[in-house]
Design an enzyme around this catalytic site. Structure first.
Site, PDB file in Angstrom:
ATOM      1  N   HIS A 201     -59.716  61.203 112.179  1.00  0.00           N
ATOM      2  CA  HIS A 201     -59.538  59.746 112.216  1.00  0.00           C
ATOM      3  C   HIS A 201     -59.479  59.102 110.837  1.00  0.00           C
ATOM      4  O   HIS A 201     -59.292  57.894 110.720  1.00  0.00           O
ATOM      5  CB  HIS A 201     -60.597  59.075 113.105  1.00  0.00           C
ATOM      6  CG  HIS A 201     -61.972  58.964 112.515  1.00  0.00           C
ATOM      7  ND1 HIS A 201     -62.435  57.806 111.932  1.00  0.00           N
ATOM      8  CD2 HIS A 201     -62.984  59.850 112.431  1.00  0.00           C
ATOM      9  CE1 HIS A 201     -63.686  57.985 111.536  1.00  0.00           C
ATOM     10  NE2 HIS A 201     -64.041  59.222 111.818  1.00  0.00           N
ATOM     11  N   CYS A 327     -77.434  44.371 104.488  1.00  0.00           N
ATOM     12  CA  CYS A 327     -77.157  43.811 105.827  1.00  0.00           C
ATOM     13  C   CYS A 327     -76.091  44.645 106.532  1.00  0.00           C
ATOM     14  O   CYS A 327     -76.244  45.017 107.690  1.00  0.00           O
ATOM     15  CB  CYS A 327     -76.646  42.393 105.706  1.00  0.00           C
ATOM     16  SG  CYS A 327     -77.910  41.272 105.214  1.00  0.00           S
TER      17      CYS A 327
HETATM   18  C1  LIG Z   1     -67.484  61.735 103.464  1.00  0.00           C
HETATM   19  C2  LIG Z   1     -67.629  61.691 104.944  1.00  0.00           C
HETATM   20  N1  LIG Z   1     -68.116  62.758 105.593  1.00  0.00           N
HETATM   21  C3  LIG Z   1     -68.275  62.785 106.923  1.00  0.00           C
HETATM   22  C4  LIG Z   1     -67.950  61.697 107.693  1.00  0.00           C
HETATM   23  C5  LIG Z   1     -68.124  61.763 109.194  1.00  0.00           C
HETATM   24  O1  LIG Z   1     -66.903  61.985 109.821  1.00  0.00           O
HETATM   25  P1  LIG Z   1     -66.727  61.680 111.403  1.00  0.00           P
HETATM   26  O2  LIG Z   1     -66.711  60.201 111.532  1.00  0.00           O
HETATM   27  O3  LIG Z   1     -65.424  62.316 111.752  1.00  0.00           O
HETATM   28  O4  LIG Z   1     -67.870  62.319 112.093  1.00  0.00           O
HETATM   29  C6  LIG Z   1     -67.429  60.555 107.081  1.00  0.00           C
HETATM   30  C7  LIG Z   1     -67.105  59.354 107.877  1.00  0.00           C
HETATM   31  O5  LIG Z   1     -67.199  58.231 107.425  1.00  0.00           O
HETATM   32  C8  LIG Z   1     -67.265  60.552 105.668  1.00  0.00           C
HETATM   33  O6  LIG Z   1     -66.790  59.489 105.018  1.00  0.00           O
END
Ligand SMILES: Cc1ncc(COP(=O)(O)O)c(C=O)c1O
Length: 393
Positions: A201, A327
């Site tokens: 995503h 926040c």
């Molecule tokens: C650096 C990083 N690792 C892991 C994740 C987690 O991914 P997911 O939302 O697909 O679980 C994110 C999501 O924001 C992220 O930015």
């Protein structure tokens, strides 16, 4: 009102191309890829195709790609998978302070079980020094996990150098590349990483799908999802075929965009946004590494303004951004990333992250700066902390 979405590091819209390949599978392609009849075989073909597309984006072999439910699961898989691997008897792990919660929280759990975790500090630009990583390694180190790109400030870590130090000691190296895959070129055939996390995503695919790259020859990992032997017994559970097919398409499209030079367009847009902000807003400050940064990410602070107030003012004009304030985080704590970069708390609370995407245009940047400058001026006029024009002290 034209909506301007500038929060692509939080999530991206699903691309038309990804949606188009998923919809017929939801409708008719319901087969279980483990079944031997024609519906099952058709699903298996689609799964294999998607695995090739995901592998193709990062220069991996398709057998090195294990599908998961997203970036968080991939990170958990890498950490628990190595810590509880059948052949592991080591208990020391090295990471850094600016990792995502999906790294830091599994590590905290391991600490509760007697593992020793070393969290390395970062520079003011948010980078970990490869020499520090090298010096932190001991005979007991089982894993080093350092992110490729930071989600909040976009800083890129030197994972090539870090990986080299780690590999020279025969230790496993994992990188959380959730934010960088699809945003910068990655070629694991030339990169000393053993494990790499990805998430659909973040690159215009559907939510709830991701992958862990496991380099061929990596010792067998503990499987955090035990089930019916799917993914070559590495991750159990019937595969999310439509999601995976959408993820595969999104990876193929990302590769095509990178090859077409779209990263340069994003970089230009981001840099113009910053230039115009600097021209229009006094006391704007850039956070993160100016030279080694994701092409789409701009994090900055506006002395005397309140990030959450600015977020709402922008949202009312159809512009979506995020902030690093206490926040917004929902935890009551200001951004741990900016805190680790030693940004003072009042500046953290004034910070905004703009994360650009393929749908944005240069004209969007002009509009954002116009609205932002007005919102900051209004906000500062109400702020007792900010000296007003004409004030004598
Ligand atoms: C650096 C990083 N690792 C892991 C994740 C987690 O991914 P997911 O939302 O697909 O679980 C994110 C999501 O924001 C992220 O930015």
């Amino acid at each position: 009102m034209r909506k301007i979405y500038l929060d692509h590091n939080a999530t991206t819209p699903v691309s038309r191309e990804a949606l188009d390949v998923m919809l017929p599978i939801f409708k008719d392609g319901f087969g279980n890829p483990s079944s031997v009849h024609s519906e099952g075989r058709a699903a298996r073909v689609r799964l294999d195709e998607a695995r090739e597309q995901v592998a193709g984006l990062i220069g991996a072999q398709s057998s090195e790609v294990v599908f998961t439910s997203g970036g968080s699961e991939s990170n958990n898989f890498a950490i628990f998978g190595t810590a509880f691997a059948p052949d592991n008897n080591k208990r020391h792990i090295v990471t850094c302070e600016v990792e995502h919660a999906a790294i830091l929280n599994p590590l905290k759990q391991l600490e509760g079980q007697g593992f020793q975790v070393e969290r390395l500090p970062v520079s003011r630009a948010g980078r970990v020094d490869p020499e520090r990583v090298k010096n932190a390694l001991t005979d007991a180190t089982l894993l080093v996990t350092i992110q490729h790109a930071n989600s909040e400030v976009g800083t890129l870590h030197d994972i090539a150098r870090i990986g080299e130090c780690v590999r020279n000691k025969g230790i496993l190296f994992h990188t959380d590349a959730v934010q960088s895959v699809g945003k910068v070129p990655i070629d694991v055939s030339n990169l000393p990483v053993d494990l790499l996390s990805m998430s659909s995503h973040k690159l215009y695919g559907p939510k709830g799908v991701g992958a862990l790259f496991i380099r061929r020859g990596t010792p067998t990992l503990f499987s955090p999802v035990c089930g019916g032997g799917q993914e070559k017994k590495r991750r159990g559970g019937t595969e999310n075929v439509p999601g995976i097919v959408g993820f595969g398409k999104a990876c193929q499209m990302a590769k095509e965009r990178i090859d077409r030079g779209e990263l340069e367009r994003l970089t230009e847009m981001r840099d113009q946004l910053w230039e115009k902000i600097e021209q229009s807003v006094l006391g704007a400050e850039l956070f993160g590494c100016p030279d080694n940064r994701l092409p789409n990410t701009l994090s900055c602070g506006f002395e005397g303004a309140d990030g959450d107030t600015l977020l709402i003012a922008l949202d009312m004009e159809g512009i979506s951004v995020s902030t690093g304030s206490a926040c917004s985080s929902g935890t009551g704590m200001p951004s741990p990333v900016l805190t680790a970069m030693r940004v003072p708390v009042e500046k953290i609370n004034s910070s905004i992250r703009f994360s650009l995407g393929w749908g944005n245009t240069l004209a969007d940047m002009d509009r954002v700066v116009e609205i932002l400058a007005k919102a900051i001026q209004q906000n500062r006029e109400k702020s007792p902390a900010y000296p007003q024009a004409g004030s004598i002290d």
